[in-house]
Scaffold this motif. Structure first.
Motif, short mmCIF file in Angstrom:
data_model
loop_
_atom_site.label_atom_id
_atom_site.label_comp_id
_atom_site.label_asym_id
_atom_site.label_seq_id
_atom_site.Cartn_x
_atom_site.Cartn_y
_atom_site.Cartn_z
N VAL A 78 0.85 -1.18 0.00
CA VAL A 78 0.00 0.00 0.00
C VAL A 78 0.89 1.23 0.00
O VAL A 78 1.97 1.23 0.60
CB VAL A 78 -0.97 -0.01 1.20
CG1 VAL A 78 -0.22 0.00 2.53
CG2 VAL A 78 -1.96 1.14 1.12
N TYR A 79 0.44 2.26 -0.70
CA TYR A 79 1.19 3.50 -0.84
C TYR A 79 0.35 4.67 -0.35
O TYR A 79 -0.87 4.64 -0.38
CB TYR A 79 1.57 3.74 -2.30
CG TYR A 79 2.29 2.59 -2.96
CD1 TYR A 79 1.58 1.65 -3.71
CD2 TYR A 79 3.66 2.43 -2.84
CE1 TYR A 79 2.22 0.58 -4.32
CE2 TYR A 79 4.31 1.37 -3.45
CZ TYR A 79 3.59 0.45 -4.18
OH TYR A 79 4.23 -0.61 -4.77
N LEU A 80 1.06 5.71 0.09
CA LEU A 80 0.40 6.97 0.41
C LEU A 80 1.23 8.09 -0.19
O LEU A 80 2.34 8.35 0.26
CB LEU A 80 0.26 7.16 1.93
CG LEU A 80 -0.49 8.43 2.34
CD1 LEU A 80 -1.96 8.34 1.93
CD2 LEU A 80 -0.37 8.66 3.85
N GLN A 81 0.68 8.71 -1.21
CA GLN A 81 1.31 9.87 -1.83
C GLN A 81 0.77 11.11 -1.13
O GLN A 81 -0.44 11.33 -1.10
CB GLN A 81 0.99 9.93 -3.32
CG GLN A 81 1.53 11.16 -4.03
CD GLN A 81 3.05 11.15 -4.14
OE1 GLN A 81 3.66 10.13 -4.43
NE2 GLN A 81 3.66 12.31 -3.88
N MET A 82 1.67 11.89 -0.56
CA MET A 82 1.27 13.09 0.16
C MET A 82 1.90 14.31 -0.50
O MET A 82 3.13 14.37 -0.66
CB MET A 82 1.69 13.01 1.63
CG MET A 82 1.08 11.84 2.37
SD MET A 82 1.42 11.88 4.14
CE MET A 82 3.20 11.61 4.12
N ASN A 83 1.07 15.26 -0.89
CA ASN A 83 1.53 16.48 -1.55
C ASN A 83 1.16 17.69 -0.70
O ASN A 83 0.35 17.59 0.22
CB ASN A 83 0.89 16.59 -2.93
CG ASN A 83 1.19 15.40 -3.82
OD1 ASN A 83 2.32 14.89 -3.84
ND2 ASN A 83 0.20 14.95 -4.57
N SER A 84 1.75 18.81 -1.05
CA SER A 84 1.46 20.07 -0.35
C SER A 84 1.52 19.87 1.17
O SER A 84 0.61 20.28 1.90
CB SER A 84 0.08 20.60 -0.76
OG SER A 84 0.02 20.80 -2.15
N LEU A 85 2.58 19.24 1.61
CA LEU A 85 2.69 18.91 3.02
C LEU A 85 2.77 20.15 3.89
O LEU A 85 3.32 21.19 3.49
CB LEU A 85 3.92 18.03 3.26
CG LEU A 85 3.72 16.57 2.84
CD1 LEU A 85 5.05 15.86 2.65
CD2 LEU A 85 2.87 15.83 3.87
N LYS A 86 2.19 20.04 5.08
CA LYS A 86 2.14 21.13 6.04
C LYS A 86 2.83 20.70 7.33
O LYS A 86 2.91 19.50 7.62
CB LYS A 86 0.68 21.47 6.36
CG LYS A 86 -0.17 21.80 5.15
CD LYS A 86 -1.63 22.00 5.55
CE LYS A 86 -2.50 22.30 4.35
NZ LYS A 86 -3.93 22.49 4.74
#
Length: 115
Positions: A78-86
């Motif tokens: 399973v993958y989790l792509q995280m963008n615009s991280l805060k």
């Protein structure tokens, strides 16, 4: 024995991206759902995203629109792509897999977002 091996965490600047991976081995039954949780210091563990065996997904409101969960069932990954991280995304991220009736957890991977 069942093993969930997470990778992809690290230190990133605000606005950056990370992709977390979790590979499961030794599954006893079959995978019903795969998910990512996170736990920030002093806070309870919370669901980030979940994907079921039929591909349905759901996300926490805090990451909706910025994150995508996906899976490769042939690889039990399973993958989790995280963008615009805060900075508020900073936490230990845990992989979770429902192996039949059994709840499996990874060891966690640290994600730190600097401002």
């Amino acid at each position: 024995q069942v093993q969930l091996v997470e990778s992809g965490g690290g230190l990133v600047q605000a606005g950056g991206s990370l992709r977390l991976s979790c590979a499961a081995s030794g599954i006893i039954f079959s995978i019903n759902a795969m998910a990512w949780y996170r736990q920030a210091p002093g806070k309870q563990r919370e669901l980030v995203a979940r994907i079921t065996s039929d591909g349905s997904t759901n996300y926490a409101d805090s990451v909706k629109g910025r994150s995508t969960i996906s899976r490769d069932m042939a690889k039990n990954t399973v993958y989790l792509q995280m963008n615009s991280l805060k900075p508020e995304d900073t936490a230990v991220y845990y992989c979770n897999i429902m192996d039949g009736p059994l709840n499996r957890w990874g060891q966690g991977t640290q994600v730190t977002v600097s401002s």
